[in-house]
Design an enzyme around this catalytic site. Structure first.
Site, mmCIF file in Angstrom:
data_model
loop_
_atom_site.group_PDB
_atom_site.id
_atom_site.type_symbol
_atom_site.label_atom_id
_atom_site.label_comp_id
_atom_site.label_asym_id
_atom_site.label_seq_id
_atom_site.Cartn_x
_atom_site.Cartn_y
_atom_site.Cartn_z
ATOM 1 N N CYS A 1 -4.081 0.674 -2.527
ATOM 2 C CA CYS A 1 -3.933 -0.570 -1.764
ATOM 3 C C CYS A 1 -2.852 -1.466 -2.381
ATOM 4 O O CYS A 1 -2.539 -1.372 -3.576
ATOM 5 C CB CYS A 1 -5.241 -1.357 -1.767
ATOM 6 S SG CYS A 1 -6.570 -0.614 -0.824
ATOM 7 N N CYS B 1 -10.119 -5.165 0.140
ATOM 8 C CA CYS B 1 -11.275 -4.266 0.219
ATOM 9 C C CYS B 1 -12.139 -4.430 -1.034
ATOM 10 O O CYS B 1 -11.736 -5.076 -2.014
ATOM 11 C CB CYS B 1 -10.810 -2.818 0.361
ATOM 12 S SG CYS B 1 -10.217 -2.080 -1.167
ATOM 13 N N GLU C 1 -2.959 -4.643 -3.140
ATOM 14 C CA GLU C 1 -3.442 -5.530 -4.209
ATOM 15 C C GLU C 1 -3.460 -4.796 -5.540
ATOM 16 O O GLU C 1 -3.049 -5.329 -6.582
ATOM 17 C CB GLU C 1 -4.862 -6.028 -3.899
ATOM 18 C CG GLU C 1 -4.970 -6.854 -2.629
ATOM 19 C CD GLU C 1 -5.263 -6.024 -1.393
ATOM 20 O OE1 GLU C 1 -4.764 -4.876 -1.299
ATOM 21 O OE2 GLU C 1 -5.993 -6.506 -0.514
ATOM 22 N N GLU D 1 0.339 5.174 0.734
ATOM 23 C CA GLU D 1 -0.599 6.184 1.230
ATOM 24 C C GLU D 1 -0.199 7.587 0.795
ATOM 25 O O GLU D 1 0.888 7.797 0.237
ATOM 26 C CB GLU D 1 -0.678 6.082 2.771
ATOM 27 C CG GLU D 1 -1.236 4.738 3.205
ATOM 28 C CD GLU D 1 -1.538 4.634 4.679
ATOM 29 O OE1 GLU D 1 -1.061 5.478 5.473
ATOM 30 O OE2 GLU D 1 -2.274 3.693 5.045
ATOM 31 N N ASN E 1 0.843 -1.190 0.000
ATOM 32 C CA ASN E 1 0.000 0.000 0.000
ATOM 33 C C ASN E 1 0.883 1.246 0.000
ATOM 34 O O ASN E 1 1.959 1.269 0.601
ATOM 35 C CB ASN E 1 -1.021 0.011 1.144
ATOM 36 C CG ASN E 1 -0.450 -0.264 2.518
ATOM 37 O OD1 ASN E 1 0.582 -0.916 2.662
ATOM 38 N ND2 ASN E 1 -1.116 0.218 3.544
ATOM 39 N N CYS F 1 -10.577 -3.348 -4.375
ATOM 40 C CA CYS F 1 -9.577 -4.304 -4.887
ATOM 41 C C CYS F 1 -10.247 -5.563 -5.417
ATOM 42 O O CYS F 1 -9.820 -6.111 -6.441
ATOM 43 C CB CYS F 1 -8.551 -4.642 -3.799
ATOM 44 S SG CYS F 1 -7.437 -3.263 -3.488
#
Ligand code: THU
Length: 126
Positions: A53, A87, A55, A44, A42, A90
């Site tokens: 993210c 999530c 993935e 940010e 990830n 994803c």
């Protein structure tokens, strides 16, 4: 590639996470149908919504390298956390490139594999 090794690569990628805001590091290792591996973490941002993210980092890396068909993705999230499911965003992105694929996670000390269709039974498709 066996699931244990795939998850090990995901844990290695987790160490590269850039997560100064949530402090929740996630790593992923995506396996293409021909066995080629792509890792992701990830990333940010101070503008939180710009966060990517793990993935999707792995998928976008792979697609930008010319791969579009994947068999599975292993995900390692959190510290001491037993499992982190991808999530919803994803899952939707995974559906695009591996509708028959699966997600590998560690649950209660055991490595488990879920079909993507179990995690997202009614994904959006045109
Ligand atoms: N995150 C992932 O990398 N993958 C997921 O499937 C869920 C959430 C990241 C995004 C953010 O950097 C942190 O975890 C906390 O939400």
């Amino acid at each position: 590639m066996d699931n244990e090794t795939l998850l090990q690569y995901a844990k290695e990628a987790q160490k590269k996470a850039y997560a100064p805001y949530s402090r929740f590091a996630v790593g992923a290792c995506l396996m293409a149908e021909d066995g080629t591996l792509f890792t992701g973490c990830n990333v940010e941002n101070a503008s939180y919504g710009a966060t990517n993210c793990a993935e999707r980092t792995a998928i976008f890396k792979a697609v930008s390298e010319g791969y579009q068909n994947f068999a599975k993705i292993a995900v390692a999230g959190g510290e001491g956390k037993e499992h982190t499911f991808p999530c919803g965003i994803c899952l939707q992105v995974l559906l695009e490139f591996m509708p028959e694929g699966s997600v590998v996670l560690e649950c209660s000390g055991k490595i488990r594999e879920f079909k993507l269709s179990e995690l997202l039974p009614f994904g959006f498709q045109l």
